[in-house]
Design an enzyme around this catalytic site. Structure first.
Site, PDB file in Angstrom:
ATOM      1  CD  GLU A 273      -8.077   4.976  -3.182  1.00 22.01           C
ATOM      2  OE1 GLU A 273      -7.445   4.095  -3.804  1.00 22.01           O
ATOM      3  OE2 GLU A 273      -8.990   5.634  -3.706  1.00 22.01           O
ATOM      4  N   PRO A 274      -4.181   4.047   1.625  1.00 19.68           N
ATOM      5  CG  PRO A 274      -3.452   4.779   3.726  1.00 19.68           C
ATOM      6  CD  PRO A 274      -4.337   5.158   2.572  1.00 19.68           C
ATOM      7  CE1 TYR A 316       1.731  -9.836  -6.913  1.00 17.39           C
ATOM      8  CE2 TYR A 316       1.601 -10.162  -4.544  1.00 17.39           C
ATOM      9  CZ  TYR A 316       1.003  -9.815  -5.734  1.00 17.39           C
ATOM     10  OH  TYR A 316      -0.313  -9.452  -5.745  1.00 17.39           O
ATOM     11  CB  CYS A 343       1.106 -31.361  -4.211  1.00 17.80           C
ATOM     12  SG  CYS A 343       1.876 -32.595  -5.268  1.00 17.80           S
TER      13      CYS A 343
END
Length: 415
Positions: A273-274, A316, A343
């Site tokens: 499932e790449p 991340y 902002c």
């Protein structure tokens, strides 16, 4: 990023100058190489040789219809986590019977629709989900194909937000409970057991965690066989990383051969499932410098793209290379933080980047094909940007830039 190269100091995507595309479609915008996308899928697909297999592209990485259509034409299957993603696959020419349905929170209406459309299998992740699937399949008078996503408690050594194979993660059935769940499924009248699945995380650059997870799966497969439960496929998920900076990610062929060596004495169909590993380096985000704001402590380059367009750096702390679209006549270099107009202090696309900049310059944020547009939003009432696909010298706008008026479609004033 071989599809994005400099010619006479100008950045090109295949045989088209990036600045030409920006002149035509505006900034910011996502630009994809169709050739890079196709080559990367084929690198996975062809590495299996004659071994029965199915590459199920992870739709969440990038769900644009044109991109999905390219993959469908190449014979790709798909990994989806919502009914919306399944409907996208079908709208793009993909097939439900080559699509696996993952995710921990499948609603009843999603399960019902997937069964009606002929889903290849459900990757079951919650015990109660199995009961729900059996019940709905019974109402429809069909047999539901299921696989269990097993959590093997293997440390993928990746960012904690994209680690999915540890026992503290929400994903999958704990491996010590899986045998019981399989036995429950085998006794259900509207369930057909077809496989086993695991996915331990994303952006892995080492094969060892994949092999450790596979060993745990194979031990469980032996236990299943001993109680009369035989499987058709083994789904090893996705997670293979790409090079954003200095990572040395394995090539698909190296990764797949390592898996097949361990599976040499079996005849299971292998599913992968790449997502990122197929589309990540097939795309860039182009943005324009609006202002330069040097201060005593920091130099800020304020650009027209923002965290709503590409959230990976903010979410991340992800690092993505940022390069000039035009290197002609570059002046003195400085160290800049590349920030957007949203902002939020967390609105940045890159920090401490050494670049020669002036207002109006175009920058390309590399490796933006995966989890770029698909995670974008309209935060601060900013319309989502255009997406463009290039093959050789051919250009297609595959998503028009949103208009201001589209921001409030569906909203109603109180009456």
């Amino acid at each position: 990023m071989d599809a994005f190269t400099y010619q006479a100091n100008k950045l090109y995507v295949e045989n088209i100058a990036v600045e030409t595309l920006v002149e035509r479609y505006g900034s910011p915008c996502y630009i994809y190489s169709k050739t890079a996308l196709m080559q990367r899928f084929q690198a996975f697909d062809q590495a299996f040789g004659a071994r029965p297999h199915l590459i199920c592209y992870a739709v969440k990485a990038n769900s644009n219809l044109a991109l999905l259509n390219v993959l469908a034409q190449l014979g790709s299957g798909f990994d989806i986590v919502s009914l919306g993603e399944l409907k996208r696959v079908l709208a793009a020419g993909g097939q439900a019977n080559k699509t696996v349905f993952s995710g921990v929170g499948k609603r009843a209406d999603e399960i019902r629709s997937a069964l009606e459309l002929g889903i290849k299998c459900f990757n079951v992740e919650v015990s109660a989900e199995l009961d729900r699937i059996n019940h709905i399949a019974g109402e429809l008078g069909v047999i539901a194909p299921v696989s269990f996503r097993v959590n093997p408690d293997v440390d993928a050594k990746t960012h904690p937000y994209i680690s999915t194979g540890l026992k503290e993660n929400k994903f999958g059935i704990e491996i010590h409970q899986a045998l019981l769940e399989y036995q429950r499924a085998a006794a259900m009248p509207n369930i057909k057991i077809v496989g086993i699945d695991c996915h331990i995380g994303s952006q892995l650059t080492d094969i060892a965690p994949f092999l450790a997870a596979l060993e745990k799966l194979l031990a469980l497969v032996e236990q299943l066989s001993a109680v009369g439960i035989d499987l058709e496929h083994i789904d090893l998920g996705g997670g293979l990383g790409i090079c954003y900076n200095q990572e040395q990610a394995p090539e698909p062929a190296e990764y797949i051969q390592a898996l097949l060596s361990r599976l040499a004495n079996s005849n299971y169909t292998v599913l992968l499932e790449p997502g990122r590993a197929i589309v990540g380096n097939a795309g860039i985000l182009v943005t324009r410098v609006e202002y330069l704001k040097p201060t005593e402590h920091k130099n800020f380059a304020i650009v027209d793209a923002a965290m709503n367009d590409l959230i990976r750096p903010s979410l991340y702390s992800a690092w993505q290379n940022i390069i000039p679209v035009d290197k002609t006549g570059a002046g003195d270099e400085r160290v800049w933080d590349i920030v957007g107009p949203v902002c939020e202090t967390g609105d940045f696309l890159g920090k401490n980047r050494t670049l020669a900049l002036k207002p109006g310059d175009l920058l390309a944020i590399c490796s933006a094909g995966a989890y770029g547009f698909s995670m974008s939003s309209q935060y601060n009432s900013r319309p989502r940007v255009a997406e463009i696909m290039v093959q050789d010298d051919k250009v297609q706008l595959i998503r028009a830039r949103e208009t201001i008026e589209q921001l409030w479609l569906g909203e109603q004033l109180m009456v």
